[in-house]
Design an enzyme around this catalytic site. Structure first.
Site, short mmCIF file in Angstrom:
data_model
loop_
_atom_site.label_atom_id
_atom_site.label_comp_id
_atom_site.label_asym_id
_atom_site.label_seq_id
_atom_site.Cartn_x
_atom_site.Cartn_y
_atom_site.Cartn_z
N HIS A 111 -6.23 19.58 14.12
CA HIS A 111 -5.67 18.42 13.59
C HIS A 111 -5.44 18.46 12.15
O HIS A 111 -6.06 18.48 11.17
CB HIS A 111 -7.15 17.60 13.76
CG HIS A 111 -6.86 16.43 14.80
ND1 HIS A 111 -6.22 15.68 15.21
CD2 HIS A 111 -7.88 16.38 15.82
CE1 HIS A 111 -5.98 15.15 16.33
NE2 HIS A 111 -7.28 15.55 16.91
N ASP A 142 -7.17 12.86 13.68
CA ASP A 142 -8.51 12.60 13.84
C ASP A 142 -9.09 11.73 12.91
O ASP A 142 -9.72 10.92 13.13
CB ASP A 142 -9.27 13.93 13.75
CG ASP A 142 -9.06 14.79 12.35
OD1 ASP A 142 -8.08 14.35 11.68
OD2 ASP A 142 -9.71 15.74 12.17
N TYR A 161 13.12 9.28 15.87
CA TYR A 161 12.68 8.07 15.46
C TYR A 161 13.49 7.62 14.33
O TYR A 161 14.14 8.20 13.65
CB TYR A 161 11.03 8.40 14.84
CG TYR A 161 10.33 9.22 15.52
CD1 TYR A 161 10.26 9.44 16.88
CD2 TYR A 161 9.32 10.05 14.84
CE1 TYR A 161 9.45 10.28 17.43
CE2 TYR A 161 8.37 10.50 15.50
CZ TYR A 161 8.53 10.93 16.74
OH TYR A 161 7.42 11.46 17.35
N GLU A 173 -13.86 13.54 3.28
CA GLU A 173 -13.89 12.30 4.25
C GLU A 173 -14.42 11.08 3.94
O GLU A 173 -14.58 10.26 4.48
CB GLU A 173 -15.25 13.05 5.40
CG GLU A 173 -14.63 14.18 6.13
CD GLU A 173 -15.65 15.01 6.97
OE1 GLU A 173 -16.54 15.06 6.18
OE2 GLU A 173 -15.55 15.17 7.92
#
Ligand SMILES: [Zn+2]
Ligand SMILES: [Zn+2]
Length: 376
Positions: A97, A102, A288, A357
């Site tokens: 990741h 995540d 895209y 985090e």
């Protein structure tokens, strides 16, 4: 609400670490999708569905009828070997990741949890979209083709991407925010022969070198980037080959520039090849579209972010960056905003990629405030 999110944060960090340990590539996110479904079921999210194989959607209903806001998290990982050495590092060899999906997934699960708790404070619906395969393959379009923009049809959409901005901040801009990351291959054909007698040959390496130089230096008057990233040709030191192959990417922030890049790249390759007696065949792949942020949505998001993290932590980005994201397909259909969330400690896709985090808490708090305001 802020206190609720504070208390929830350790659990979301744990969730993020579990996702981080078991990363899965695009359209193979089976464990990831299962974890998301189980969590949504436990929370009491309604209408949980599998869409496009490993995509998951669900609805958080407010107190009464109203608008629908689509919130999207991408869930896939990258084919690379993680080198962080963290105790929650990837346990799936060769998969990591390293783009923070995540974190996006954990944040959206936290948003679902918080909004369910505060459902009395908004009308209408929040449609949760956990999207597979953002990297390269593209999971947004198959999800849309399978009905994600219906029943209920969203009025607007929003998404985060973690970014190397300071933790506790968000970065935002109106207008073009990610580029169309189109790919192309140019096959150049000349006439092979002996390296001792180039005058009897048409050397495709020479054509390729000139094409690469022209395209790498291409400047249009609107933002764009062209990079030749692969140059393949030849076998021996004294053999002029028949063909060579260039591979590259061409990026723009609007549809006109995107079409112009296609035209200029094709014409340049053909002209240069013809001028040296060879030919060029261009295989161009439109991927895209560029992602365009709606200015009204950006204004709403900025005022929600100002209220939660303070004006000094809301960074207005003057320049777009030229990465791509298939959130653009949602943004093509409804007014949208795609927001950079500060907290990445390294550039995206680096093998030692990790985040602070604490960005999860910031992400949940700002997105919930935005959703409550939008659905007030
Ligand atoms: Zn990525
Ligand atoms: Zn990404």
């Amino acid at each position: 609400m802020i206190q609720y999110i504070e208390n929830l944060a350790p659990e979301l960090i744990q969730l993020r670490r579990t996702l981080h340990q078991y990363p899965e590539l695009g359209f193979q996110e089976f464990q990831t999708a299962k974890l998301i479904e189980e969590r949504l079921e436990r929370l009491g999210v309604e209408d949980i569905r599998r869409v496009a194989g490993t995509g998951v959607t669900g609805i958080v209903r407010g107190s009464c009828e109203g608008k629908t806001l689509l919130l999207r998290a991408d869930i896939d990982a990258l084919p690379l070997t993680e080198t962080t050495g963290a105790d929650y590092a990837s346990r799936n060899a060769g998969t990591a990741h390293a783009c923070g999906h995540d974190v996006h997934t954990a944040i959206l699960l936290g948003v679902a949890d918080t909004l369910l708790r505060y459902r009395a404070q908004f009308r209408g619906n929040v449609k949760l979209v956990f999207q597979p395969a953002e990297e390269a393959l593209g999971g947004a379009l198959p999800m849309i083709e399978q009905g994600v923009m219906e029943a209920p049809a969203p009025d607007a959409a929003a998404a985060y991407h973690v970014w190397d901005l300071p933790v506790g901040t968000v970065g935002i801009r109106a207008g073009g925010v990610t580029a169309s990351p189109d790919h192309f291959r140019i096959t150049l054909t000349g006439k092979g022969g002996h390296g001792a007698a180039p005058e009897t040959c048409v050397n495709p390496i020479e054509i390729g070198a000139r094409v690469a130089t022209r395209l790498n230096n291409l400047k249009l008057d609107t933002p764009s980037v062209v990079s030749i990233c692969s140059f393949l040709g030849g076998t021996g030191e004294n053999i002029i080959p028949e063909t060579c192959l260039l591979k590259g990417t061409a990026r723009a922030l609007d549809g006109d520039t995107r079409r112009r890049l296609y035209e200029v790249i094709t014409a340049t390759a053909e002209e240069v090849a013809a001028s040296l007696g060879g030919t060029a065949v261009v295989d161009y792949r439109f991927l895209y579209p560029p992602c365009i942020n709606d200015s009204g949505m950006v204004e709403r998001f900025v005022s929600a972010a100002n209220a939660v993290i303070g004006q000094e932590n809301v960074i207005y980005q003057k320049k777009p960056d030229m990465t791509g994201d298939d959130f653009a397909y949602f943004a093509e259909r409804v007014p949208s905003c795609y927001v950079k969330l500060g907290g990445a400690k390294t550039p995206l896709h680096a093998p030692n990629f990790d985040v602070d985090e604490a960005c999860i808490k910031t992400g949940v708090a700002v997105m919930c405030r935005f959703a409550l305001d939008f659905l007030a």
